[in-house]
Design an enzyme around this catalytic site. Structure first.
Site, PDB file in Angstrom:
ATOM      1  N   HIS A 122       0.832  -1.224   0.000  1.00  0.00           N
ATOM      2  CA  HIS A 122       0.000   0.000   0.000  1.00  0.00           C
ATOM      3  C   HIS A 122       0.860   1.265   0.000  1.00  0.00           C
ATOM      4  O   HIS A 122       0.442   2.295   0.504  1.00  0.00           O
ATOM      5  CB  HIS A 122      -0.948   0.037   1.205  1.00  0.00           C
ATOM      6  N   SER A 167      14.714  22.090 -15.726  1.00  0.00           N
ATOM      7  CA  SER A 167      13.524  22.913 -15.931  1.00  0.00           C
ATOM      8  C   SER A 167      13.957  24.238 -16.544  1.00  0.00           C
ATOM      9  O   SER A 167      15.042  24.740 -16.242  1.00  0.00           O
ATOM     10  CB  SER A 167      12.851  23.154 -14.583  1.00  0.00           C
ATOM     11  N   LYS A 193      16.006  22.143 -10.460  1.00  0.00           N
ATOM     12  CA  LYS A 193      15.333  20.894 -10.856  1.00  0.00           C
ATOM     13  C   LYS A 193      16.209  19.914 -11.622  1.00  0.00           C
ATOM     14  O   LYS A 193      17.008  20.303 -12.460  1.00  0.00           O
ATOM     15  CB  LYS A 193      14.142  21.238 -11.744  1.00  0.00           C
TER      16      LYS A 193
END
Ligand code: ARG
Length: 463
Positions: free
Chosen positions: A156, A277, A283
């Protein structure tokens, strides 16, 4: 407009109809297969006394020259031909005159295209298998280095029990191994030659289908000429196998994206496989993994498209079947591209052992083992589960791990605890006591790695 079938027509084909009908823009991809099929066909026609030695030699030589001219760029495959079969035949006739006109004796474009597509797909299966094998080798290299690299295993997406990176990679090893097995099964079923099926009902010429099948490296000829021209099951099977490959790659990509996130930092994707980016200078994005995940839909689309195309086609050949190519080619190219890029990304990726270990120990992944400790000292499992649950709750409040509690504190929950609890719930113990077949414990993993090496040695690339 160069067509092979003008005889019974009194009017020119409408230009839009011609374009709508033509397949040259995409079936030019298999000029090699078309020429190879024609060479085998004329070799057989000679053997059966249908062509003279002279004719066979002339046609074969001219076909080789066409191939050479296409490969060198001297001869361009242009849209002026309806399909690749017309292109080759028209060029042959240009070069040889009447001898060239004999190439199509005892053959139809229906068995010709069925053959070309099979030959093309056969090569694609081999290339895909080669890429899968490389990916498995990379996975196995990582497994060998990381039998001690503890990380949390998840269910999960919640931390569950400690495993190792080797064990996690081993799961993908099994998936891609099954992908190879699927390809090998498909290959065994598809490697039969449809050439000689004619338009649908064979021919009246005494063709030796065993001989052409052998020349082209098939196990033998297909057994029913109607099926020979209209069977596309092998494409559906191959697309289905590619869908499963993509589904595996997509799951793996999803994990790489999560592991590479600022929150996890389990891995660092190499600069060569990341992108930046245009606005945010900090980034470093996992675009390759995202694209692989994203391209999965295209491959699924190709499978559904072909299944839908085939579902209403009466026997034997119908022009609908021309639709078996474009999306299939796209799916084949996409899957191969994704396999190659993913392997490169994985091979150059850095694994952050400390972050993985820390994440495992801070996530109560040893809670099951703590409960097992109590069980081993006579506490019924359900009671042990409850005791450890209370300990976890208290640890969460304090912001600590189970092993950070003093023995005195632990004894407040159960007086069964002794000093040896700390060893029993260390990450190493939790992992290495799991020694059943398929479990992450070091000895079990080392056995699995040996098996995996053996599998790779015993299973070379198809073909
Ligand atoms: N371009 C066709 C295809 O891809 C080749 C076969 C043409 N046969 C025919 N009867 N028109 O299926």
């Amino acid at each position: 407009m160069a067509q092979l079938w003008g005889g019974r027509f009194t009017k020119e084909t409408d230009k839009l109809v011609y374009r709508f009908n033509a397949s040259i823009s995409f079936d030019r991809k298999f000029y090699r297969q078309d020429i190879a099929g024609s060479k085998a066909h004329v070799a057989m026609l000679f053997q059966q006394g249908i062509l003279t030695r002279e004719e066979q030699a002339q046609i074969t030589e001219a076909l080789d020259a066409i191939l050479e001219d296409v490969e060198s760029g001297k001869l361009e495959i242009t849209d002026e031909y309806e399909d690749i079969h017309s292109f080759v035949e028209a060029n042959l006739i240009d070069r040889l005159g009447d001898a060239g006109k004999k190439l199509h004796t005892g053959r139809s474009r229906n068995d010709q295209v069925a053959l070309d597509m099979r030959l093309y797909t056969r090569d694609e299966i081999k290339e895909t298998d080669d890429l899968l094998k490389k990916l498995l080798e990379t996975l196995l290299d990582i497994m060998e280095k990381h039998t001690d690299t503890v990380m949390p295993g998840f269910t999960h997406l919640q931390k569950a029990q400690p495993i190792t990176l080797a064990h996690h990679m081993g799961a993908y090893f099994e998936m891609f191994k099954r992908d190879r097995q699927r390809l090998s099964d498909i290959y065994k079923r598809m490697n039969y030659c449809p050439l000689g099926s004619g338009a649908l009902a064979g021919t009246t010429y005494p063709l030796d289908r065993e001989y052409t099948a052998k020349l082209l490296g098939f196990y033998g000829p297909t057994q029913n000429s109607m099926d020979g021209v209209s069977d596309r099951d092998y494409l559906i099977e191959f697309l289905s196998a590619l869908c499963t490959v993509m589904m595996h790659l997509s799951r793996f990509s999803e994990e790489v994206i999560i592991w590479n996130s600022n929150e996890y930092q389990f891995v660092e994707i190499d600069d060569a496989y990341s992108t930046g980016s245009s606005i945010m200078p900090q980034k470093k994005n996992p675009d390759i993994a995202e694209l692989v995940r994203g391209k999965t839909g295209r491959v699924y689309g190709a499978l559904i498209s072909l299944l839908t195309t085939m579902k209403g086609i009466p026997l034997a050949y119908n022009k609908d079947m021309q639709e078996d190519k474009e999306l299939t080619f796209d799916a084949m190219d996409t899957a191969k591209g994704c396999l190659a890029l993913f392997e490169g990304m994985l091979a150059s990726m850095k694994f952050n052992r400390d972050a993985m270990r820390k994440s495992a120990s801070l996530g109560f992944t040893n809670a099951t083992d703590a409960a097992d400790y109590l069980v081993n000292h006579g506490v019924p499992f359900r009671d042990a589960h409850g005791v450890i649950g209370q300990i976890v709750l208290s640890c969460i409040e304090k912001g600590i791990a189970i092993e950070d509690m003093s023995l005195w504190e632990l004894k407040q929950f159960s007086d069964v605890f002794e000093e040896d609890i700390y060893n029993a719930i260390s990450m190493e113990t939790c992992v290495n006591k799991r020694l059943t077949i398929g479990a992450p414990g070091k000895e079990a993993m080392e056995r699995a790695i040996l098996e995996a090496r053996k599998y790779l040695q015993e299973n070379p690339v198809i073909g």
